[in-house]
Design a protein around this motif. Structure first.
Motif, PDB file in Angstrom:
ATOM      1  N   LEU A 262       0.760  -1.075  -0.051  1.00  0.00           N
ATOM      2  CA  LEU A 262      -0.162  -0.043   0.164  1.00  0.00           C
ATOM      3  C   LEU A 262       1.002   1.272   0.053  1.00  0.00           C
ATOM      4  O   LEU A 262       0.725   2.251  -0.802  1.00  0.00           O
ATOM      5  N   TYR A 263       1.781   1.280   0.782  1.00  0.00           N
ATOM      6  CA  TYR A 263       2.640   2.457   0.854  1.00  0.00           C
ATOM      7  C   TYR A 263       3.619   2.603  -0.408  1.00  0.00           C
ATOM      8  O   TYR A 263       3.668   3.608  -0.885  1.00  0.00           O
ATOM      9  N   LEU A 264       4.061   1.629  -0.799  1.00  0.00           N
ATOM     10  CA  LEU A 264       4.663   1.693  -2.177  1.00  0.00           C
ATOM     11  C   LEU A 264       3.774   2.219  -3.444  1.00  0.00           C
ATOM     12  O   LEU A 264       4.129   3.002  -4.220  1.00  0.00           O
ATOM     13  N   ARG A 265       2.810   1.871  -3.223  1.00  0.00           N
ATOM     14  CA  ARG A 265       1.693   2.160  -4.347  1.00  0.00           C
ATOM     15  C   ARG A 265       1.358   3.610  -4.149  1.00  0.00           C
ATOM     16  O   ARG A 265       1.084   4.369  -5.190  1.00  0.00           O
ATOM     17  N   GLU A 266       1.380   4.342  -3.050  1.00  0.00           N
ATOM     18  CA  GLU A 266       1.188   5.685  -2.864  1.00  0.00           C
ATOM     19  C   GLU A 266       2.542   6.386  -3.102  1.00  0.00           C
ATOM     20  O   GLU A 266       2.441   7.509  -3.227  1.00  0.00           O
ATOM     21  N   GLY A 267       3.512   5.839  -3.384  1.00  0.00           N
ATOM     22  CA  GLY A 267       4.934   6.447  -3.761  1.00  0.00           C
ATOM     23  C   GLY A 267       5.590   6.895  -2.282  1.00  0.00           C
ATOM     24  O   GLY A 267       6.463   7.919  -2.395  1.00  0.00           O
ATOM     25  N   ARG A 268       5.269   6.319  -1.406  1.00  0.00           N
ATOM     26  CA  ARG A 268       5.774   6.668   0.083  1.00  0.00           C
ATOM     27  C   ARG A 268       6.803   5.483   0.097  1.00  0.00           C
ATOM     28  O   ARG A 268       6.512   4.332   1.142  1.00  0.00           O
ATOM     29  N   PHE A 269       8.010   5.470  -0.386  1.00  0.00           N
ATOM     30  CA  PHE A 269       8.864   4.490  -0.642  1.00  0.00           C
ATOM     31  C   PHE A 269       9.481   4.245   0.858  1.00  0.00           C
ATOM     32  O   PHE A 269       9.980   3.103   0.946  1.00  0.00           O
ATOM     33  N   GLU A 270       9.774   5.162   1.509  1.00  0.00           N
ATOM     34  CA  GLU A 270      10.605   4.972   2.676  1.00  0.00           C
ATOM     35  C   GLU A 270       9.606   4.066   3.863  1.00  0.00           C
ATOM     36  O   GLU A 270      10.273   2.847   4.280  1.00  0.00           O
ATOM     37  N   PRO A 271       8.555   4.290   4.173  1.00  0.00           N
ATOM     38  CA  PRO A 271       7.630   3.484   4.998  1.00  0.00           C
ATOM     39  C   PRO A 271       7.591   2.097   4.267  1.00  0.00           C
ATOM     40  O   PRO A 271       7.301   1.067   4.717  1.00  0.00           O
ATOM     41  N   GLY A 272       7.429   2.266   2.961  1.00  0.00           N
ATOM     42  CA  GLY A 272       7.077   0.884   2.232  1.00  0.00           C
ATOM     43  C   GLY A 272       7.999  -0.151   2.273  1.00  0.00           C
ATOM     44  O   GLY A 272       7.954  -1.333   2.461  1.00  0.00           O
ATOM     45  N   LEU A 273       9.257   0.499   2.035  1.00  0.00           N
ATOM     46  CA  LEU A 273      10.620  -0.647   2.086  1.00  0.00           C
ATOM     47  C   LEU A 273      10.743  -1.009   3.495  1.00  0.00           C
ATOM     48  O   LEU A 273      11.301  -2.074   3.773  1.00  0.00           O
ATOM     49  N   ALA A 274      10.552  -0.011   4.558  1.00  0.00           N
ATOM     50  CA  ALA A 274      10.549  -0.542   5.870  1.00  0.00           C
ATOM     51  C   ALA A 274       9.600  -1.697   6.286  1.00  0.00           C
ATOM     52  O   ALA A 274      10.038  -2.619   6.757  1.00  0.00           O
ATOM     53  N   PHE A 275       8.487  -1.560   5.935  1.00  0.00           N
ATOM     54  CA  PHE A 275       7.443  -2.521   6.059  1.00  0.00           C
ATOM     55  C   PHE A 275       7.807  -3.875   4.960  1.00  0.00           C
ATOM     56  O   PHE A 275       7.575  -5.032   5.518  1.00  0.00           O
ATOM     57  N   LEU A 276       8.560  -3.580   3.953  1.00  0.00           N
ATOM     58  CA  LEU A 276       8.764  -4.822   3.131  1.00  0.00           C
ATOM     59  C   LEU A 276      10.020  -5.735   3.890  1.00  0.00           C
ATOM     60  O   LEU A 276       9.881  -6.869   3.732  1.00  0.00           O
ATOM     61  N   ARG A 277      10.826  -4.847   4.429  1.00  0.00           N
ATOM     62  CA  ARG A 277      11.956  -5.639   5.347  1.00  0.00           C
ATOM     63  C   ARG A 277      11.410  -6.343   6.273  1.00  0.00           C
ATOM     64  O   ARG A 277      12.107  -7.489   6.642  1.00  0.00           O
ATOM     65  N   SER A 278      10.360  -5.937   6.994  1.00  0.00           N
ATOM     66  CA  SER A 278       9.978  -6.605   8.309  1.00  0.00           C
ATOM     67  C   SER A 278       8.954  -7.689   7.832  1.00  0.00           C
ATOM     68  O   SER A 278       8.521  -8.412   8.655  1.00  0.00           O
ATOM     69  N   GLY A 279       8.464  -7.482   6.686  1.00  0.00           N
ATOM     70  CA  GLY A 279       7.339  -8.494   6.065  1.00  0.00           C
ATOM     71  C   GLY A 279       7.648  -9.759   5.703  1.00  0.00           C
ATOM     72  O   GLY A 279       8.963 -10.082   5.551  1.00  0.00           O
ATOM     73  N   THR A 280       6.831 -10.829   5.346  1.00  0.00           N
ATOM     74  CA  THR A 280       7.170 -12.127   4.801  1.00  0.00           C
ATOM     75  C   THR A 280       7.837 -12.005   3.478  1.00  0.00           C
ATOM     76  O   THR A 280       7.441 -10.944   2.642  1.00  0.00           O
ATOM     77  N   THR A 281       8.570 -12.670   2.945  1.00  0.00           N
ATOM     78  CA  THR A 281       9.323 -12.758   1.603  1.00  0.00           C
ATOM     79  C   THR A 281       8.163 -13.217   0.604  1.00  0.00           C
ATOM     80  O   THR A 281       7.439 -14.122   0.827  1.00  0.00           O
ATOM     81  N   PRO A 282       8.021 -12.182  -0.400  1.00  0.00           N
ATOM     82  CA  PRO A 282       6.781 -12.584  -1.348  1.00  0.00           C
ATOM     83  C   PRO A 282       7.101 -13.593  -2.113  1.00  0.00           C
ATOM     84  O   PRO A 282       8.086 -14.166  -2.557  1.00  0.00           O
ATOM     85  N   GLY A 283       6.130 -14.600  -2.328  1.00  0.00           N
ATOM     86  CA  GLY A 283       6.085 -15.496  -3.324  1.00  0.00           C
ATOM     87  C   GLY A 283       6.202 -15.119  -4.740  1.00  0.00           C
ATOM     88  O   GLY A 283       5.842 -13.930  -5.111  1.00  0.00           O
ATOM     89  N   ILE A 284       6.404 -16.048  -5.804  1.00  0.00           N
ATOM     90  CA  ILE A 284       6.527 -15.572  -7.204  1.00  0.00           C
ATOM     91  C   ILE A 284       5.214 -15.079  -7.763  1.00  0.00           C
ATOM     92  O   ILE A 284       4.991 -14.305  -8.513  1.00  0.00           O
ATOM     93  N   GLY A 285       4.088 -15.645  -7.123  1.00  0.00           N
ATOM     94  CA  GLY A 285       2.599 -15.300  -7.612  1.00  0.00           C
ATOM     95  C   GLY A 285       2.458 -13.729  -7.021  1.00  0.00           C
ATOM     96  O   GLY A 285       1.395 -13.075  -7.475  1.00  0.00           O
ATOM     97  N   GLN A 286       3.082 -13.344  -6.190  1.00  0.00           N
ATOM     98  CA  GLN A 286       2.833 -11.921  -5.525  1.00  0.00           C
ATOM     99  C   GLN A 286       3.838 -10.745  -6.273  1.00  0.00           C
ATOM    100  O   GLN A 286       3.505  -9.870  -6.035  1.00  0.00           O
ATOM    101  N   LEU A 287       4.842 -11.244  -6.882  1.00  0.00           N
ATOM    102  CA  LEU A 287       5.701 -10.278  -7.497  1.00  0.00           C
ATOM    103  C   LEU A 287       5.214  -9.241  -8.495  1.00  0.00           C
ATOM    104  O   LEU A 287       5.460  -8.300  -8.664  1.00  0.00           O
TER     105      LEU A 287
END
Length: 304
Positions: A262-287
């Motif tokens: 959601l944050y990445l879609r809004e163009g808010r890359f700093e919180p987006g990348l922070a949540f991505l680092r603490s989130g689960t690793t995406p599967g190929i279907g989510q890429l």
């Protein structure tokens, strides 16, 4: 006493509301009451509803805006049906939806207290068809529909492996809805999911394997709003979350990944990348979805 009480909460959707009301009235199971709860709309909602010359349509209005959960509870309080059916005011049912769901529950034992059905998402006219095709070819998100059962499904819901579109697919025995005191009005997001989890702790959920709901795309809440609601949601079910994470299920990481998108879609890359680092690793279907969020984010930043 009607067999089914249909609860339609609405707020400033006079333009699309007739589509939902008509689909409820046109059910092959016609023994229904359709309770439209106007959450203090400022548009033409009241004349739209009161124009129906059908005794099955009941109109109630809030003097002030109280939110979707409160609107549903207002409808539940006056409902007289054996079952409560939920329908969002911008969605639409296939004519056989209630007949198929009620029939499914009546053929099963008493432990089956609720049912949902398949969903068709109406194409987003703004979506790029080539991009949508690419996403479908690379793979689908891991979430699914079709699971049946009781409290064991709570894990699937908290892990976001099961999406039921409960706000428009769900029917529940009225006695169960009364037992759990309806909707939790502290929720302005996740209210349908929170409600369903409490239903599952009372009995089993059946599935009708037919696309009996049409969902129309609409703008969603901001990432910040979802983040706040998500925190409240996970805190509410903290005992279940701790138990699942003790067993090795990364509930928190799953939700952090969703927030990252959601944050990445809004163009808010700093919180987006922070949540991505603490989130689960995406599967190929989510890429593909993740890539779409990044591209959309750059577009949003360029247009800001």
């Amino acid at each position: 006493m009607p067999t089914v009480s249909v609860i339609i909460p609405t707020y400033n959707r006079a333009d699309v509301l007739p589509r939902a009301i008509d689909s409820a009235l046109d059910q092959t199971l016609s023994d229904v009451e359709v309770i439209v709860v106007d959450d203090a709309s400022s548009d033409e909602t009241e004349p739209v509803v009161t124009s129906y010359d059908d005794p099955r349509v009941i109109y109630r209005a809030h003097e002030t805006n109280q939110g979707g959960s409160a609107a549903r509870n207002t409808g539940i309080e006056i409902a007289e049906g054996e079952y409560i059916a939920l329908l969002d005011s911008d969605d639409e049912w296939a004519p056989t939806k209630l007949e198929r769901q009620v029939g499914t529950l009546e053929r099963r034992s008493d432990e089956w207290v609720a049912a949902y059905c398949g969903t068709t998402i109406v194409d987003d006219e703004e979506a790029n068809p080539l991009w949508e095709r690419f996403k479908s070819l690379v793979g689908r998100h891991s979430s699914r529909e079709g699971a049946e059962g009781g409290e064991e499904l709570v894990k699937e819901i908290l892990m976001e492996n099961l999406h039921t579109s409960a706000g428009s697919t769900l029917i529940v025995e009225k006695s169960v809805v009364d037992k759990i005191d309806g909707f939790d009005e502290s929720f302005d997001r996740y209210q349908d999911t929170e409600f369903l989890i409490r239903v599952l702790k009372q009995g089993k959920l059946a599935y009708v394997d037919e696309p009996l709901l049409l969902r129309y795309p609409s703008g969603g809440p901001s990432a910040d709003a979802v983040r706040q609601a998500n925190s409240h949601y996970l805190q509410t079910f903290a005992e279940d979350v701790v138990e699942l994470e003790t067993r090795g299920y990364d509930v928190t990481g799953t939700h952090h990944y969703a927030l990252a998108s959601l944050y990445l879609r809004e163009g808010r890359f700093e919180p987006g990348l922070a949540f991505l680092r603490s989130g689960t690793t995406p599967g190929i279907g989510q890429l593909p979805g993740l890539l779409f969020s990044v591209v959309k984010g750059f577009q949003n930043r360029m247009s800001a």
